[in-house]
Scaffold this motif. Sequence first.
Motif, PDB file in Angstrom:
ATOM      1  N   TRP A 162       0.828  -1.203   0.000  1.00 20.30           N
ATOM      2  CA  TRP A 162       0.000   0.000   0.000  1.00 20.30           C
ATOM      3  C   TRP A 162       0.864   1.255   0.000  1.00 20.30           C
ATOM      4  O   TRP A 162       0.601   2.198  -0.745  1.00 20.30           O
ATOM      5  CB  TRP A 162      -0.916  -0.025   1.219  1.00 20.30           C
ATOM      6  N   LEU A 163       1.910   1.253   0.832  1.00 22.44           N
ATOM      7  CA  LEU A 163       2.806   2.403   0.897  1.00 22.44           C
ATOM      8  C   LEU A 163       3.570   2.577  -0.420  1.00 22.44           C
ATOM      9  O   LEU A 163       3.790   3.708  -0.880  1.00 22.44           O
ATOM     10  CB  LEU A 163       3.787   2.241   2.061  1.00 22.44           C
ATOM     11  N   ALA A 164       3.971   1.446  -1.021  1.00 22.40           N
ATOM     12  CA  ALA A 164       4.685   1.526  -2.305  1.00 22.40           C
ATOM     13  C   ALA A 164       3.781   2.099  -3.395  1.00 22.40           C
ATOM     14  O   ALA A 164       4.209   2.950  -4.194  1.00 22.40           O
ATOM     15  CB  ALA A 164       5.196   0.139  -2.705  1.00 22.40           C
ATOM     16  N   VAL A 165       2.522   1.646  -3.417  1.00 20.32           N
ATOM     17  CA  VAL A 165       1.583   2.177  -4.414  1.00 20.32           C
ATOM     18  C   VAL A 165       1.311   3.656  -4.154  1.00 20.32           C
ATOM     19  O   VAL A 165       1.205   4.452  -5.086  1.00 20.32           O
ATOM     20  CB  VAL A 165       0.267   1.361  -4.389  1.00 20.32           C
ATOM     21  N   LEU A 167       3.321   5.864  -2.819  1.00 21.53           N
ATOM     22  CA  LEU A 167       4.474   6.622  -3.306  1.00 21.53           C
ATOM     23  C   LEU A 167       4.449   6.728  -4.819  1.00 21.53           C
ATOM     24  O   LEU A 167       4.696   7.806  -5.389  1.00 21.53           O
ATOM     25  CB  LEU A 167       5.763   5.951  -2.835  1.00 21.53           C
ATOM     26  N   PHE A 168       4.133   5.631  -5.490  1.00 27.87           N
ATOM     27  CA  PHE A 168       4.073   5.621  -6.953  1.00 27.87           C
ATOM     28  C   PHE A 168       2.987   6.574  -7.455  1.00 27.87           C
ATOM     29  O   PHE A 168       3.207   7.346  -8.410  1.00 27.87           O
ATOM     30  CB  PHE A 168       3.795   4.196  -7.440  1.00 27.87           C
ATOM     31  N   VAL A 169       1.809   6.531  -6.823  1.00 27.06           N
ATOM     32  CA  VAL A 169       0.694   7.385  -7.253  1.00 27.06           C
ATOM     33  C   VAL A 169       1.030   8.858  -7.038  1.00 27.06           C
ATOM     34  O   VAL A 169       0.737   9.705  -7.885  1.00 27.06           O
ATOM     35  CB  VAL A 169      -0.594   7.001  -6.490  1.00 27.06           C
ATOM     36  N   ILE A 170       1.662   9.171  -5.898  1.00 26.71           N
ATOM     37  CA  ILE A 170       2.033  10.561  -5.621  1.00 26.71           C
ATOM     38  C   ILE A 170       3.034  11.069  -6.659  1.00 26.71           C
ATOM     39  O   ILE A 170       2.932  12.197  -7.157  1.00 26.71           O
ATOM     40  CB  ILE A 170       2.607  10.692  -4.200  1.00 26.71           C
ATOM     41  N   LEU A 171       4.012  10.222  -6.992  1.00 22.63           N
ATOM     42  CA  LEU A 171       5.051  10.645  -7.927  1.00 22.63           C
ATOM     43  C   LEU A 171       4.511  10.865  -9.339  1.00 22.63           C
ATOM     44  O   LEU A 171       4.956  11.774 -10.047  1.00 22.63           O
ATOM     45  CB  LEU A 171       6.178   9.602  -7.959  1.00 22.63           C
ATOM     46  N   PHE A 172       3.551  10.035  -9.760  1.00 21.32           N
ATOM     47  CA  PHE A 172       3.095  10.100 -11.144  1.00 21.32           C
ATOM     48  C   PHE A 172       1.707  10.723 -11.299  1.00 21.32           C
ATOM     49  O   PHE A 172       1.209  10.811 -12.424  1.00 21.32           O
ATOM     50  CB  PHE A 172       3.084   8.694 -11.761  1.00 21.32           C
TER      51      PHE A 172
END
Length: 402
Positions: A162-165, A167-172
């Motif tokens: 969940w945390l990895a997703v 971070l990915f969503v925030i970045l992109f």
Amino acid sequence: MIKTLRKKFIFFAMSAVTILLAVLIGAINGLSWIFLDSQSASVLHTIANEDKPLFQKEFHPPGPFAPPDMDTIKSARFFTVRMDQQGNVLDVNLDQISSVDAEKAVRYAGQITGTFGKIDGYKYEVKQLGPDRLIFFMDTSGQLAIFIVVLSISSVIALICWLAVLLFVILFSGRVVRPIAAGMEKQKRFITNAGHELKTPLAIILSNNDASTLIHGETKYSKNIRLQTLRLNALMTNLLTLARLDEDGKLPTEAVDISEAVCGMLSSYETSLSEKQITLSASVQPRVFMQVHRDTFMQMISILLDNAAKYTPEGGTILFSLTAEGSHVRIVEENTCADLPPLDTERLFERFYRGDTARTQSSASSGFGIGLSAARAIAETFGGKLTAEYPEAGKIRFTARF
């Protein structure tokens, strides 16, 4: 605009991920528990129904998922209690368990109510031996421990994912919403520019038409030109209001005595309403202050009163009230209207929705269906909510709460 869209995108994306992970964890651990429970039940059934000594025979009982092997069966921790028909204890066997004494074993045996079940983490099954009963109790604490381990590991993995997703969503997220934001920005800019560009020619048309009327007298053509010009002016005003409210920047606000401002606006409607024999009853609580942008807030009041003046039939009534209730302010506008077919009042606030399809553009009461949308947008800008309802047949009520 981009910040708002990014926040919404991140919220909805992470909500979907959260629901997905919750379903996966629930399914994995639910199936794990069912499997462990069926395995322990199968082991207990095997122990209870084996006629020959358990450790002298290889046995493969059936199971709903997979049969337990002999190592699993031999490692089971269980004890037995034999009782006669009167409930007297004949024998207690504690050879396969060390955490239970004879007193506890007898107490458990006295609590059973059926042929199988569970007591304090011990599964039991009853085997009939002639007139006597042989009760098998098996410790299932190992099953619970395995389940907790699986639940903990899967939860930790889900949290990391969940945390990895996130971070990915925030970045992109910026790249995803940027084209949408750009399109919306172009649309708003077009409406704003077009509105300002149209205001000048509309004002010229109106002034020239008024001048021609003074010189040559009013005709049906000059009357229609004036009517349609006023309608276009109202449309452009509401469109510009919506475009301005959709922007990220907040309107400058100040403490405004809305009671005084509303009273002044109500007085300006008295003459036009009296010509239509419409009764205006107002109840305005004095010295009610709100932190608002004065012109924009009063535009909402103007839209509500214009709407009431347009659609209240001759001889009808308009009721208007402004009250402060603690830290809240309530504005109510109620007027008589033609009987309307039952419909969802929320549709009245849709942009360009017109409830009366029979209306034409030949009267001043015909609008574009955008005024109430602008009024609701203004209310929401100042932390309020505008709703509509039909209190009774032939009446409509608009309520704004702040």
